[in-house]
Design a protein around this motif. Structure first.
Motif: not given
Length: 179
Positions: A65, A68-69, A72, A147, A149, A153, A155-156
């Motif tokens: 996670s 992914r943050d 972004a 959330d 994305s 998936s 990035w989020r």
């Protein structure tokens, strides 16, 4: 026979269930037992969705996670969410124009803070350059964790909002590198 002796004799001749001290001594243990029975029944019949069975996998997923943050944040993404009736419109913008982030659709996940059974996933279809729209099924009034994305998936963008919102909810990525 004196008046006091007659009163004490009358008190002693009353049956046990008419004695005030008996009820005073029985009341608190009886209330305690009743409370315990109710508490045990509720704890066994009520489902707690906040508890995770496999916490080790949840812990390992945190690193994914965070990646992914960070992705972004690296892309400089920003999402603006606007509710119009039952429609949700999301505008996805990037500060890095050269990245070319224009997914074929977006996934918006709505997480209720306390009731997991009300969580929702909405697929948003493109309506133009960086604009996406989707329909809400049911009522989403109140506070939600959001959330956004892409389909891959990788990035989020996470955020929080209250619906219905008078103005757009702006979400920017949390960059774990910057803290």
């Amino acid at each position: 026979m004196s008046e006091t002796a007659r009163f004490e004799d009358h008190e002693a001749s009353r049956p046990w269930f008419r004695q005030p001290w008996f009820w005073f001594l029985v009341l608190f243990p009886a209330a305690s037992i009743t409370y315990c029975i109710v508490a045990i029944t509720l704890s066994m019949t009520t489902h707690t969705s906040m508890v995770v069975d496999d916490y080790s996998k949840e812990g390992l997923a945190i690193n994914q996670s965070l990646a992914r943050d960070a992705k972004a944040a690296e892309l400089g993404l920003e999402a603006r969410i606007q509710q119009t009736g039952r429609n949700l419109e999301v505008t996805l913008a990037s500060s890095d124009e050269g990245t070319g982030v224009a997914p074929e659709y977006l996934i918006l996940q709505l997480f209720h803070p306390t009731m997991g059974e009300q969580d929702r996933i909405i697929q948003l279809s493109p309506t133009g350059e960086g604009h996406y729209r989707g329909q809400i099924a049911g009522n989403i009034d109140g506070r939600w964790y959001l959330d956004v994305s892409g389909p891959s998936s990788d990035w989020r963008i996470k955020g929080e909002g209250h619906f219905p919102a008078d103005s757009a909810i702006v979400m920017r990525p949390n960059d774990p590198e910057r803290g």
